[in-house]
Design a protein around this motif. Structure first.
Motif, PDB file in Angstrom:
ATOM      1  N   LEU A 151       5.265   5.631  -0.432  1.00 50.90           N
ATOM      2  CA  LEU A 151       4.103   5.758   0.447  1.00 50.90           C
ATOM      3  C   LEU A 151       3.141   4.583   0.283  1.00 50.90           C
ATOM      4  N   VAL A 152       2.967   4.117  -0.942  1.00 51.08           N
ATOM      5  CA  VAL A 152       2.083   2.975  -1.175  1.00 51.08           C
ATOM      6  C   VAL A 152       2.678   1.714  -0.561  1.00 51.08           C
ATOM      7  N   ASP A 153       4.017   1.568  -0.655  1.00 53.47           N
ATOM      8  CA  ASP A 153       4.671   0.420  -0.027  1.00 53.47           C
ATOM      9  C   ASP A 153       4.504   0.451   1.484  1.00 53.47           C
ATOM     10  N   VAL A 154       4.655   1.613   2.088  1.00 60.26           N
ATOM     11  CA  VAL A 154       4.484   1.753   3.540  1.00 60.26           C
ATOM     12  C   VAL A 154       3.046   1.426   3.927  1.00 60.26           C
ATOM     13  N   ASN A 155       2.107   1.889   3.134  1.00 61.64           N
ATOM     14  CA  ASN A 155       0.699   1.618   3.398  1.00 61.64           C
ATOM     15  C   ASN A 155       0.415   0.115   3.314  1.00 61.64           C
ATOM     16  N   ALA A 156       1.022  -0.570   2.350  1.00 55.85           N
ATOM     17  CA  ALA A 156       0.834  -2.013   2.208  1.00 55.85           C
ATOM     18  C   ALA A 156       1.390  -2.751   3.424  1.00 55.85           C
ATOM     19  N   VAL A 157       2.510  -2.289   3.952  1.00 51.89           N
ATOM     20  CA  VAL A 157       3.084  -2.915   5.144  1.00 51.89           C
ATOM     21  C   VAL A 157       2.139  -2.732   6.330  1.00 51.89           C
ATOM     22  N   GLN A 158       1.576  -1.541   6.461  1.00 48.60           N
ATOM     23  CA  GLN A 158       0.672  -1.269   7.579  1.00 48.60           C
ATOM     24  C   GLN A 158      -0.597  -2.117   7.492  1.00 48.60           C
ATOM     25  N   LYS A 159      -1.102  -2.317   6.280  1.00 46.55           N
ATOM     26  CA  LYS A 159      -2.336  -3.089   6.117  1.00 46.55           C
ATOM     27  C   LYS A 159      -2.087  -4.592   6.057  1.00 46.55           C
ATOM     28  N   GLY A 160      -0.831  -4.987   5.882  1.00 51.45           N
ATOM     29  CA  GLY A 160      -0.509  -6.404   5.816  1.00 51.45           C
ATOM     30  C   GLY A 160      -0.731  -7.012   4.440  1.00 51.45           C
ATOM     31  N   THR A 161      -0.684  -6.187   3.407  1.00 53.29           N
ATOM     32  CA  THR A 161      -0.929  -6.681   2.046  1.00 53.29           C
ATOM     33  C   THR A 161       0.333  -6.573   1.189  1.00 53.29           C
ATOM     34  N   VAL A 162       1.460  -6.879   1.795  1.00 49.89           N
ATOM     35  CA  VAL A 162       2.730  -6.743   1.086  1.00 49.89           C
ATOM     36  C   VAL A 162       2.811  -7.719  -0.082  1.00 49.89           C
ATOM     37  N   GLY A 163       2.368  -8.951   0.143  1.00 51.73           N
ATOM     38  CA  GLY A 163       2.410  -9.961  -0.919  1.00 51.73           C
ATOM     39  C   GLY A 163       1.612  -9.547  -2.136  1.00 51.73           C
ATOM     40  N   LYS A 164       0.448  -8.979  -1.896  1.00 53.03           N
ATOM     41  CA  LYS A 164      -0.397  -8.517  -2.995  1.00 53.03           C
ATOM     42  C   LYS A 164       0.277  -7.371  -3.745  1.00 53.03           C
ATOM     43  N   ARG A 165       0.927  -6.484  -2.999  1.00 57.95           N
ATOM     44  CA  ARG A 165       1.634  -5.342  -3.600  1.00 57.95           C
ATOM     45  C   ARG A 165       2.793  -5.809  -4.472  1.00 57.95           C
ATOM     46  N   ILE A 166       3.556  -6.777  -3.980  1.00 61.68           N
ATOM     47  CA  ILE A 166       4.689  -7.302  -4.753  1.00 61.68           C
ATOM     48  C   ILE A 166       4.185  -7.955  -6.035  1.00 61.68           C
ATOM     49  N   ALA A 167       3.097  -8.716  -5.943  1.00 56.55           N
ATOM     50  CA  ALA A 167       2.538  -9.381  -7.119  1.00 56.55           C
ATOM     51  C   ALA A 167       2.069  -8.357  -8.159  1.00 56.55           C
ATOM     52  N   LYS A 168       1.433  -7.285  -7.694  1.00 53.74           N
ATOM     53  CA  LYS A 168       0.954  -6.255  -8.624  1.00 53.74           C
ATOM     54  C   LYS A 168       2.113  -5.547  -9.308  1.00 53.74           C
ATOM     55  N   ARG A 169       3.190  -5.268  -8.553  1.00 53.77           N
ATOM     56  CA  ARG A 169       4.347  -4.593  -9.142  1.00 53.77           C
ATOM     57  C   ARG A 169       5.031  -5.490 -10.163  1.00 53.77           C
ATOM     58  N   ALA A 170       5.140  -6.782  -9.862  1.00 57.96           N
ATOM     59  CA  ALA A 170       5.760  -7.725 -10.803  1.00 57.96           C
ATOM     60  C   ALA A 170       4.914  -7.849 -12.069  1.00 57.96           C
TER      61      ALA A 170
END
Length: 50
Positions: free
Chosen positions: A17-36
């Motif tokens: 759900l958080v990944d889907v939310n990041a895609v909707q908001k356009g913050t996928v790069g930030k999400r990937i960086a936080k997970r890494a």
């Protein structure tokens, strides 16, 4: 044992759900960086406190 399976399923669904939310908001790069960063931190702490 049943509680562990339920908890695991809830955590997996929350992550999706958080990944889907990041895609909707356009913050996928930030999400990937936080997970890494979280994975790296977890591995380092795991080695320190083994």
């Amino acid at each position: 044992m049943k509680v562990n399976k339920i908890r695991s399923a809830l955590y997996k669904s929350a992550k999706i759900l958080v990944d889907v939310n990041a895609v909707q908001k356009g913050t996928v790069g930030k999400r990937i960086a936080k997970r890494a960063a979280g994975k790296t931190t977890g591995r380092l702490l795991g080695k320190l406190f083994k």
